[in-house]
Write a protein that holds these residues in place. Sequence first.
Motif, PDB file in Angstrom:
ATOM      1  N   THR A 155       1.836   2.688  11.477  1.00 53.99           N
ATOM      2  CA  THR A 155       2.665   1.727  10.740  1.00 53.99           C
ATOM      3  C   THR A 155       1.804   0.671  10.045  1.00 53.99           C
ATOM      4  O   THR A 155       2.017   0.340   8.873  1.00 53.99           O
ATOM      5  N   GLY A 156       0.812   0.145  10.764  1.00 49.22           N
ATOM      6  CA  GLY A 156      -0.091  -0.824  10.145  1.00 49.22           C
ATOM      7  C   GLY A 156      -0.893  -0.213   9.017  1.00 49.22           C
ATOM      8  O   GLY A 156      -1.125  -0.860   7.981  1.00 49.22           O
ATOM      9  N   ALA A 157      -1.323   1.034   9.207  1.00 46.71           N
ATOM     10  CA  ALA A 157      -2.079   1.714   8.153  1.00 46.71           C
ATOM     11  C   ALA A 157      -1.213   1.920   6.911  1.00 46.71           C
ATOM     12  O   ALA A 157      -1.697   1.795   5.776  1.00 46.71           O
ATOM     13  N   LEU A 158       0.058   2.219   7.112  1.00 46.32           N
ATOM     14  CA  LEU A 158       0.957   2.394   5.964  1.00 46.32           C
ATOM     15  C   LEU A 158       1.124   1.095   5.186  1.00 46.32           C
ATOM     16  O   LEU A 158       1.167   1.095   3.952  1.00 46.32           O
ATOM     17  N   MET A 159       1.209  -0.025   5.891  1.00 40.50           N
ATOM     18  CA  MET A 159       1.308  -1.310   5.203  1.00 40.50           C
ATOM     19  C   MET A 159       0.026  -1.609   4.422  1.00 40.50           C
ATOM     20  O   MET A 159       0.070  -2.129   3.301  1.00 40.50           O
ATOM     21  N   ALA A 160      -1.119  -1.264   5.023  1.00 39.00           N
ATOM     22  CA  ALA A 160      -2.392  -1.447   4.318  1.00 39.00           C
ATOM     23  C   ALA A 160      -2.439  -0.584   3.066  1.00 39.00           C
ATOM     24  O   ALA A 160      -2.922  -1.017   2.004  1.00 39.00           O
ATOM     25  N   VAL A 161      -1.935   0.640   3.174  1.00 41.24           N
ATOM     26  CA  VAL A 161      -1.899   1.531   2.014  1.00 41.24           C
ATOM     27  C   VAL A 161      -1.034   0.933   0.911  1.00 41.24           C
ATOM     28  O   VAL A 161      -1.423   0.930  -0.264  1.00 41.24           O
ATOM     29  N   SER A 162       0.140   0.414   1.263  1.00 40.85           N
ATOM     30  CA  SER A 162       1.035  -0.145   0.250  1.00 40.85           C
ATOM     31  C   SER A 162       0.404  -1.343  -0.453  1.00 40.85           C
ATOM     32  O   SER A 162       0.537  -1.495  -1.675  1.00 40.85           O
ATOM     33  N   VAL A 163      -0.314  -2.179   0.303  1.00 46.39           N
ATOM     34  CA  VAL A 163      -0.970  -3.349  -0.297  1.00 46.39           C
ATOM     35  C   VAL A 163      -2.083  -2.920  -1.237  1.00 46.39           C
ATOM     36  O   VAL A 163      -2.158  -3.356  -2.395  1.00 46.39           O
ATOM     37  N   VAL A 164      -2.970  -2.051  -0.764  1.00 50.12           N
ATOM     38  CA  VAL A 164      -4.143  -1.665  -1.544  1.00 50.12           C
ATOM     39  C   VAL A 164      -3.750  -0.830  -2.758  1.00 50.12           C
ATOM     40  O   VAL A 164      -4.256  -1.047  -3.870  1.00 50.12           O
ATOM     41  N   ILE A 165      -2.853   0.137  -2.574  1.00 55.79           N
ATOM     42  CA  ILE A 165      -2.443   0.976  -3.691  1.00 55.79           C
ATOM     43  C   ILE A 165      -1.769   0.143  -4.775  1.00 55.79           C
ATOM     44  O   ILE A 165      -2.041   0.306  -5.971  1.00 55.79           O
TER      45      ILE A 165
END
Length: 471
Positions: free
Chosen positions: A118-128
């Motif tokens: 879940t945390g990795a998905l949030m990081a992906v959404s921010v960076v992408i």
Amino acid sequence: MGSADGPTADEPDGGSRKTRDTAVSERRFRFLVAGYAVSSYGTFLNMVALNLFVYETTGRALAMGLFMAVRLASGFVAGLVVGGLLARFSAKSIMLWANVGQGAVMLLLILAPDSLVTGALMAVSVVIGACGTLFMVALRSSIPEMVGEDRRAWANSLSITGRSMAMVAGFASAGVVVSLVGYTAAFLLDMATFVICAVTVALLPIAGGKGAGSEAGASGAGKGEKEAKSGPRWRPVAFLALAAAPGLGLMVALRGVDAFGSSSHNAALPIYSTSLDASNPAVFVSAFWCVWALGNIGAQQVIQRYTQRTGKSVGALGFGYGTVVMSAAFIAAFAGFPLAVTAVIALIAGAADGLTEVAYTSHLQTLPATLRGHAFGLSATFENLGFGVGMILVAAALDRFSPLAVVGWSHGAAIVVAVVFLLRVAALRRAEPAGPMGRAGGAGRAGLRKEEAVEGLPDRGDRDGAEVSRG
């Protein structure tokens, strides 16, 4: 394109050297667009794959909405700061690290244990979200330095063509890739596309950004250079960019309203498609976007040939009229016409969308180099804001109203603003004095000093807005 101590225009070798330099710059730009198209394929692939993965992981549709909201918010913030970044760093470095960042965060998602997904998905959404905006603004604002002022419409059309083809391929293959090889393989493929684009950027000499600002400073734009490089004062510089040409602020506002309208047809298409064929709703959506892309690509081919043959830009009027036609076509697409008629409507919508994209991008590129990055950044901010707010309002409205009604008032707002913009451009044309002195005076009214103009041309900042192509 040649060096300052190279052949002059009066020397026999001057023309041939300029032709060779132009051919080299265009060939390099084609390679860059190829890398950009590959990464765009990855972007559109992960738009589908990540949303499916988020829903499968959390089991909640609300999580998909949150994921998209974070992605749009990151793009919003990136649009606010990218102008200052381009004043400090080269466009090449921004484009390179934007792709490296996206590839790295996809690797993080692949390697993340279940407890940290879940945390990795949030990081992906921010960076992408952030890196996508940074790359796009750096690319578009640097095109005049990469290929020259006279070829910017061609370059814009070429990059939009590559992106449109990538969008079709990404959307069409996402479901197949996920179903056949799974999410991990899809994410690896996505990461590979960003790596390919990063390698392409690293291997090519790319002008723009800090380098463009230095060139403008060498021409005498001292004050503008200091303001553009002053971090705490990015806001005045950014809004100065909107005031730098007649009607530019209204043009950017129209772009934001158009993004608001785009959110409506993006949200309404699955619902409308389900009403047509509840057993297989994806067929209509896929077919619609494929036909739309064909119209977009076809328009780019026409624009490239038109500008090559005439040397003219489609102009600000093209942007205004294109927005009206595009919005009207999207409204008509939900009116329940037979499928053959709807296909023609989708083709028209794609062609008009392609026209507005080239006209709008080319217009912003006429700004001085010290303001261009800020203008594109603010434009990206307005677009993300319009699309994000639109998705929230449209999602709520679709629970109570039909897709035709929701798309009608959303794109209807864009038509109204577009008409106001067209009237503004027409008024500017009538107010512009005739003759060369009048054009120079128009530039003065736009707030551009001669030393701040691109390549020393005092009227480049507003020519595409107030002096539109006259056919």
